[in-house]
Design a protein around this motif. Structure first.
Motif, PDB file in Angstrom:
ATOM      1  N   VAL A   1       0.750  -1.562   0.108  1.00 35.09           N
ATOM      2  CA  VAL A   1       0.195   0.057  -0.360  1.00 35.09           C
ATOM      3  C   VAL A   1       0.673   1.046   0.184  1.00 35.09           C
ATOM      4  O   VAL A   1       2.032   1.559   1.011  1.00 35.09           O
ATOM      5  N   MET A   2       0.301   2.275  -0.864  1.00 35.94           N
ATOM      6  CA  MET A   2       1.670   3.187  -0.898  1.00 35.94           C
ATOM      7  C   MET A   2       0.870   4.378  -0.643  1.00 35.94           C
ATOM      8  O   MET A   2      -0.291   4.382  -0.742  1.00 35.94           O
ATOM      9  N   SER A   3       1.586   5.066   0.315  1.00 33.31           N
ATOM     10  CA  SER A   3       0.733   6.631   0.340  1.00 33.31           C
ATOM     11  C   SER A   3       1.481   7.151   0.497  1.00 33.31           C
ATOM     12  O   SER A   3       2.662   7.734   0.250  1.00 33.31           O
ATOM     13  N   TRP A   4       1.116   8.897   0.524  1.00 31.34           N
ATOM     14  CA  TRP A   4       1.831  10.287   1.068  1.00 31.34           C
ATOM     15  C   TRP A   4       1.177  11.042   2.250  1.00 31.34           C
ATOM     16  O   TRP A   4       0.437  10.631   2.586  1.00 31.34           O
ATOM     17  N   TYR A   5       2.460  11.800   2.797  1.00 30.07           N
ATOM     18  CA  TYR A   5       2.350  11.869   3.722  1.00 30.07           C
ATOM     19  C   TYR A   5       3.106  14.105   4.062  1.00 30.07           C
ATOM     20  O   TYR A   5       3.845  13.325   3.072  1.00 30.07           O
ATOM     21  N   ARG A   6       2.465  14.587   4.951  1.00 26.91           N
ATOM     22  CA  ARG A   6       3.228  16.204   4.663  1.00 26.91           C
ATOM     23  C   ARG A   6       4.138  15.823   6.498  1.00 26.91           C
ATOM     24  O   ARG A   6       3.186  16.329   6.555  1.00 26.91           O
ATOM     25  N   ARG A   7       5.316  16.931   5.849  1.00 28.62           N
ATOM     26  CA  ARG A   7       5.175  17.376   7.668  1.00 28.62           C
ATOM     27  C   ARG A   7       5.583  19.131   6.903  1.00 28.62           C
ATOM     28  O   ARG A   7       6.170  19.705   6.570  1.00 28.62           O
ATOM     29  N   ALA A   8       4.549  20.069   7.794  1.00 29.51           N
ATOM     30  CA  ALA A   8       4.714  21.826   7.350  1.00 29.51           C
ATOM     31  C   ALA A   8       6.221  21.949   8.913  1.00 29.51           C
ATOM     32  O   ALA A   8       5.851  21.543   9.617  1.00 29.51           O
ATOM     33  N   PRO A   9       6.614  23.154   8.197  1.00 30.76           N
ATOM     34  CA  PRO A   9       7.246  23.182   9.284  1.00 30.76           C
ATOM     35  C   PRO A   9       5.935  23.644  10.730  1.00 30.76           C
ATOM     36  O   PRO A   9       5.559  23.882  11.050  1.00 30.76           O
ATOM     37  N   GLY A  10       7.186  22.778  12.144  1.00 34.27           N
ATOM     38  CA  GLY A  10       6.487  22.701  13.504  1.00 34.27           C
ATOM     39  C   GLY A  10       5.209  22.207  13.396  1.00 34.27           C
ATOM     40  O   GLY A  10       5.241  22.218  14.537  1.00 34.27           O
TER      41      GLY A  10
END
Length: 118
Positions: A33-42
């Motif tokens: 299973v493939m996913s995308w995640y993200r992390r914004a500053p802070g």
């Protein structure tokens, strides 16, 4: 050795589009299973989108539903994230994640930066 390499990030104006790619190697892509995640500053890393091993089902975070589309090409061992109508709050480092649908093994990429600014 498993590798996930993201690309396609960059600087874009609000309302613009980007297409992220995650090219993989070293594991049986069709099992994952493939996913995308993200992390914004802070902020903490957050889920963006996922796609099942057969291309179905797909799931999206409420914040991107209707604007982003996840897809996969098993022949190229690649997962994509088409991002349209980008907003300032989409600015983040975007990460690709692979999770084995049978034993739960997880791999992460190093990320690609997306910056939305006018």
């Amino acid at each position: 050795q498993a590798q996930l390499v993201e690309s396609g990030g960059g600087l874009v104006q609000p309302g613009g589009s980007l297409r992220l790619s995650c090219v993989t190697s070293g594991f049986r892509f069709s099992y994952y299973v493939m996913s995308w995640y993200r992390r914004a500053p802070g902020q903490e890393r957050e889920f963006v989108a996922a796609i099942g091993t057969t291309g179905y089902p797909t799931n999206y975070a409420d914040s991107v539903n209707g604007r982003f589309t996840i897809s996969r090409d098993d022949s190229k061992k690649t997962v994509f994230l088409q991002m349209n109508s980008l907003k300032l709050e989409d600015t983040a480092m975007y990460y690709c994640k692979a999770r084995n649908n049978y034993n739960g093994q997880i791999y992460w990429g190093q990320g690609t930066q997306v910056t939305v600014a006018s």
